[in-house]
Design an enzyme around this catalytic site. Sequence first.
Site, PDB file in Angstrom:
ATOM      1  N   ASN A 132      -4.524   1.480   9.326  1.00 19.47           N
ATOM      2  CA  ASN A 132      -5.186   2.988   8.788  1.00 19.47           C
ATOM      3  C   ASN A 132      -3.961   2.693   7.762  1.00 19.47           C
ATOM      4  O   ASN A 132      -2.484   3.210   8.202  1.00 19.47           O
ATOM      5  CB  ASN A 132      -5.293   3.897   9.486  1.00 19.47           C
ATOM      6  CG  ASN A 132      -5.487   5.365   9.262  1.00 19.47           C
ATOM      7  OD1 ASN A 132      -4.658   5.720   7.342  1.00 19.47           O
ATOM      8  ND2 ASN A 132      -5.473   5.768   9.215  1.00 19.47           N
ATOM      9  N   CYS A 134      -4.889  11.269   3.778  1.00 17.93           N
ATOM     10  CA  CYS A 134      -5.679   9.481   3.672  1.00 17.93           C
ATOM     11  C   CYS A 134      -6.595   9.910   2.630  1.00 17.93           C
ATOM     12  O   CYS A 134      -7.134   8.928   1.965  1.00 17.93           O
ATOM     13  CB  CYS A 134      -6.816   9.447   4.584  1.00 17.93           C
ATOM     14  SG  CYS A 134      -5.300   9.069   6.113  1.00 17.93           S
ATOM     15  N   HIS A 187     -12.111   5.164   3.699  1.00 23.85           N
ATOM     16  CA  HIS A 187     -10.463   5.408   4.675  1.00 23.85           C
ATOM     17  C   HIS A 187     -10.991   4.233   5.356  1.00 23.85           C
ATOM     18  O   HIS A 187     -12.183   4.319   6.644  1.00 23.85           O
ATOM     19  CB  HIS A 187     -10.827   6.649   3.986  1.00 23.85           C
ATOM     20  CG  HIS A 187      -9.210   6.698   5.243  1.00 23.85           C
ATOM     21  ND1 HIS A 187      -8.072   5.695   5.270  1.00 23.85           N
ATOM     22  CD2 HIS A 187      -9.042   6.934   6.563  1.00 23.85           C
ATOM     23  CE1 HIS A 187      -7.588   6.208   5.409  1.00 23.85           C
ATOM     24  NE2 HIS A 187      -7.213   7.060   6.445  1.00 23.85           N
TER      25      HIS A 187
END
Length: 321
Positions: free
Chosen positions: A278, A113, A248
């Site tokens: 996500n 990520c 993020h």
Amino acid sequence: MMTTRIIGTGSALPKKTLTNDELSQIMDTSDEWIRTRTGIVSRHVADEEETAATLAAEAGRRAIDNAGMKPEDIELVLVATCSAENYFPSVGCQVQDILGLKNAAAMDISAACSGFLFALNTAHAYILSGLYEKILVIGTETLSRTIDWTDRSTCVLFGDGAGACVVRSDEEGIIGISQHSDGTQGGVLTSFAPSLETPLAAAAPGSPLYMEGQAVFKFAVKTVPECIRQVLEDNHTEVEDVKYFVLHQANSRIIQSVAKRLKADEEKFPMNLDKCGNTSAASIPILLDEMNRSNKLGRGDLLVLSGFGAGLTWGAALLRW
Ligand code: ACO
């Protein structure tokens, strides 16, 4: 003194979506649980035709158009991904082929990520070194193909998509950028690829994405504000000077907690995880593209980008738009 400036953005999301309500029909979960724990309402999920590479290429094409460039202007393609369908050729080389980036070198970067931030930092280093001037930086994921769809504690969290930025050498842009890793904590967030039997070793079956959610949560709410504060301090900038913190998009509660710890107005923390989930390395550039195209960003605005994820990895960038 030259630095690295983002001059174009693009993104691409799979056509199909999967809502919390739809998930609750195929597993023991509910819209209420997912929404209140994460902020996610729906996510895009790739179909048979869509891969990390096709999504990356579409996002890249849009970013090159948005930058007012031609494919032949791009000198390097850096693709952050942890869910490519193939080991090689790299997604970067597939993007080069699809878009006809005939003057570019291409490669992938794996930092989960935090991948987009690490790729942006790599682009920045290349630009500062003078080796390249115009670079396409992409984050792309099809994590839906790596998760266990019977594990409700992880499969409801992720979505597929790609985001891209064209960066080039300029007088304004990145002011400071940091990247960090702690491999000793790798076990809290893992995904193992399968391997075939060899003359010397048995086959390893691989395992889908495994996450110790609370450990990752605690890590994120501690390290993200710390590294943002550090990059601001190093560059004599106050939290109040920053127009947007583009984090993020893992969990709205993490983002709210970071805002609180920085004593910053939550309004400064844009979110799109309600509709994207996500998307790992893709989440920051997808959100940036959304903000750019809806004219939220003005020339000269100060932005902080910050990513965190498996590895463990994390980092932050302070830049002038
Ligand atoms: N629906 C309903 N109930 C569920 C679900 C679900 N989808 N998933 C778990 N539960 C249940 C659990 O079984 C548990 O039940 P129990 O109390 O009876 O045992 C209960 O809900 C609580 O589970 P927790 O895991 O404690 O829930 P928590 O509040 O910690 O939230 C979450 C879980 C959302 C995953 C959170 O920990 C989180 O967001 N962590 C951070 C994740 C992250 O940021 N990842 C980023 C990196 S990703 C990358 O790098 C690839």
